[in-house]
Design an enzyme around this catalytic site. Sequence first.
Site, short mmCIF file in Angstrom:
data_model
loop_
_atom_site.label_atom_id
_atom_site.label_comp_id
_atom_site.label_asym_id
_atom_site.label_seq_id
_atom_site.Cartn_x
_atom_site.Cartn_y
_atom_site.Cartn_z
N HIS A 244 5.06 -6.15 25.22
CA HIS A 244 5.68 -5.25 26.18
C HIS A 244 4.75 -5.01 27.36
CE1 HIS A 244 7.53 -1.07 27.17
NE2 HIS A 244 8.12 -2.02 27.83
N SER B 32 11.93 -3.30 26.16
CA SER B 32 11.37 -1.94 26.23
C SER B 32 11.92 -1.06 25.13
CB SER B 32 11.75 -1.25 27.54
OG SER B 32 11.79 -2.11 28.61
P1 NAD Z 1 15.91 -8.37 35.63
O1 NAD Z 1 17.33 -8.03 35.66
O2 NAD Z 1 15.10 -8.25 36.88
O3 NAD Z 1 15.75 -9.89 35.12
C1 NAD Z 1 16.41 -10.41 34.01
C2 NAD Z 1 16.65 -11.88 34.27
O4 NAD Z 1 17.09 -12.50 33.05
C3 NAD Z 1 17.72 -12.15 35.33
O5 NAD Z 1 17.20 -13.03 36.30
C4 NAD Z 1 18.86 -12.79 34.53
O6 NAD Z 1 19.55 -13.78 35.27
C5 NAD Z 1 18.12 -13.41 33.38
N1 NAD Z 1 18.90 -13.62 32.19
C6 NAD Z 1 19.82 -12.79 31.63
N2 NAD Z 1 20.30 -13.32 30.49
C7 NAD Z 1 19.67 -14.51 30.31
C8 NAD Z 1 19.71 -15.52 29.31
N3 NAD Z 1 20.51 -15.40 28.25
N4 NAD Z 1 18.92 -16.59 29.45
C9 NAD Z 1 18.11 -16.72 30.51
N5 NAD Z 1 18.01 -15.80 31.50
C10 NAD Z 1 18.79 -14.71 31.39
O7 NAD Z 1 15.29 -7.51 34.46
P2 NAD Z 1 13.77 -7.06 34.24
O8 NAD Z 1 13.58 -5.72 34.84
O9 NAD Z 1 12.85 -8.16 34.61
O10 NAD Z 1 13.77 -6.84 32.65
C11 NAD Z 1 13.70 -7.90 31.74
C12 NAD Z 1 13.25 -7.40 30.39
O11 NAD Z 1 12.01 -6.71 30.51
C13 NAD Z 1 14.22 -6.40 29.74
O12 NAD Z 1 14.20 -6.63 28.35
C14 NAD Z 1 13.59 -5.05 30.10
O13 NAD Z 1 13.93 -4.05 29.17
C15 NAD Z 1 12.12 -5.40 30.00
N6 NAD Z 1 11.22 -4.51 30.75
C16 NAD Z 1 11.54 -4.12 32.03
C17 NAD Z 1 10.64 -3.29 32.74
C18 NAD Z 1 10.94 -2.85 34.15
O14 NAD Z 1 10.30 -1.90 34.63
N7 NAD Z 1 11.84 -3.51 34.85
C19 NAD Z 1 9.43 -2.89 32.14
C20 NAD Z 1 9.13 -3.35 30.85
C21 NAD Z 1 10.03 -4.15 30.16
#
Ligand code: NAD
Length: 515
Positions: free
Chosen positions: A144, A123
Site C-alpha cells: 500500500h 486501500s
Molecule cells: P485511477 O482511477 O487513477 O487508476 C486506475 C487505473 O486502472 C485506470 O487507468 C483504469 O483504466 C485501470 N483499470 C481499471 N480496471 C482495470 C483492469 N481490470 N485491468 C487493467 N487496468 C484497469 O486510480 P488510483 O487512484 O491510481 O487507484 C488505484 C488503486 O490504488 C486503487 O486500488 C486505490 O484504492 C489505490 N490507492 C489509491 C490512492 C490514491 O490516493 N489515489 C492511495 C493509495 C492506494
Amino acid sequence: MSHSSPATPVLVVGAGIMGAGIAQVAALAGHHVWLHDNRPGAAAAACTQLATTLRGLAAKGRLTDAAVDEALARLHPVDALDAAARAGLVVEAIVEQLDAKRALLRELEARLSPTAILASNTSSISITALARGLAHPGRVVGMHFFNPVPLMKLVEVVSGLHTDPAVADQVAALATAWGKTAVHARSTPGFIVNRIARPYYAETLALLQERVAPPEVLDACLRGVGFRMGPCELMDLIGHDTNFAVTESVYGANFGDKRYQPSLVQRELVDGGWLGRKSGRGFYPYGEAAATPALPEPLAGTLPGRVRWHGGAGNAVAAFGQRWCEALAAAGVQVEQASSEDGGDWVGMAWDGLRLALTDGRLAAHRGAADGVPTAVFDLPLPSAPGAALAWAAGPDVSDAALATVAAVLAAAGVRPVQIEDAAGCVVARTVAMLINEAADAVQQGVCSPEGADLAMKLGVNYPAGPFEWLQRWELPAVVALLDTLDAFYRGERYRVSPWLRRRCLPPRRAGSAR
Ligand code: NAD
C-alpha cells in the site's frame, strides 16, 4: 533470485495516479517495468507523461540525464498481460473493486510463474478476500503506497490470512530498496494509517456537530500542536466524498462499531456537493470567493498580580509548566508554587478565587460545580511554536471580568488563547487521546507494532509525532482517565478504552496489601 534485486522484472497493472507513480519508482530503482492498463492507450500515455516528469526532474537537477535515460529505457507499456509473463512481481493498482481485482489476479495466476509475487495497492479491500480461491494464495500481499508515490515514504506491507511471511518480508525489502520505509500490517479494515487517522476527522466533526467552535478555530488548535493541516482544511483537500467513503468503509467493515460512525456534518457537505477544494467549496470557500476566516480576537483583560501554580505530575505538564511560569514571571506576575496542602492534584493556576486548569476531560462547568470554585479549563499544550492557538473554555459561574483575565494569563504564558464552548476534553486533548486509543487497539489486535504505528502515522500522514510517542509524553494514566471521562460523558461506544491501555494502567496498591 531475490525479488528485491533490480533484476526482478516488475509488472504494474493500472496506469492511473498510483500505477504511474509505482512504475516511476520501480524503474528508477533499476527494474524493468511493464505497465498495463485495460483502457486502450492509457499505459502508453502514462509512459509519455512519466518521460516528461522525469525530464523535468533532470532539468531541476534532481536526477541526472543518464539516470532518466536508463529509467525510461526500462519502462515499457504493454497492451496484453501475456507480454509480461516473466515478471517476478506484479503490483496491481486498478480500480478499487473486489471483483475486478479478483478477476485480474486469476488472469495473472494463469500467466505468471508460481513464484511471482502478486501485490495489491488496495486501500481498503481485504488481502485475505483477494487471495481466496487462487492456486497459490500465499504470494498475495498488500503493498500500500501513499499518494503521491514518488514523494511519500511509507509503504504498508499488508499480510492476509494466507500470506506467506517470507513473501511479506521480500516485499518489505523491495520497498526499502526503492527508498521507501516499509511497515508490516495485518489485513484489517483501514490497515494502519486509514484506521488510526479516523479520530483526527471524527473528533473535529463531533465538535462541529456540538457547535463547540467553527472550523477555523478547530484547525488552528490542531495546527498549533504541529499538525501540518487542521482536520477541516485537510478534509477539504482530500475531498469530502472520498473521506466520507473511507469512514463509511471502515465503519461497515467493523460491523457498524459506533467508534467509527460517520458524521452527519460531513454527510451534509457530501449531499450538498460541497466536496472541498475540487468543487470550490467545502468547510471553506475556494477560488475567487476564498478568504481565510480570521480567529476571533482574544478578550482584552488585565493580568492578576499573582497566581498559584498547581504542578501535578506528568511529562506533558513538566514540558509546558516551567515555560509558562517563566513567561508569566517575565510579564510581571508573581508565580507561587502550590503546596500539597493547597488541595487536589490538578494542573494549572489559581488566582482571586478562580481556577484555570488543564482539561481532564470534564466540562469546566462540572469541575467548577464539583469543587465549588469558578473554573476555566485549557487544552493540552503539546509542544508547539510560541503564540500557537490553544483552546480554553469556562463554566457559567466565571464572571465576564474573570474571562478576560483568563485570556490575558494564557496570552502572557505564551499561547494564542481561543475561547470555545465548554466541551468535554477540549480539542487537542480529546483528539490526541483518541488517536492513541485507536493505535493501542490496532496493536492489541496484532495489526502492527507500536513502532510501526508511530512510523506509519509520521510518514503516511505527516503527523508531528506518533501515537505512542504522544503517549509517552503525556503519560498513560492521564490518557486513560481522560478517555474514561469522555466515555462517561457521552455514554456511547466511541470512547471505550482500548484493552491495550487498560491492561497497562495498573490500579493503585490497596493500603495494607504490602507483605
Ligand atoms: P485511477 O482511477 O487513477 O487508476 C486506475 C487505473 O486502472 C485506470 O487507468 C483504469 O483504466 C485501470 N483499470 C481499471 N480496471 C482495470 C483492469 N481490470 N485491468 C487493467 N487496468 C484497469 O486510480 P488510483 O487512484 O491510481 O487507484 C488505484 C488503486 O490504488 C486503487 O486500488 C486505490 O484504492 C489505490 N490507492 C489509491 C490512492 C490514491 O490516493 N489515489 C492511495 C493509495 C492506494
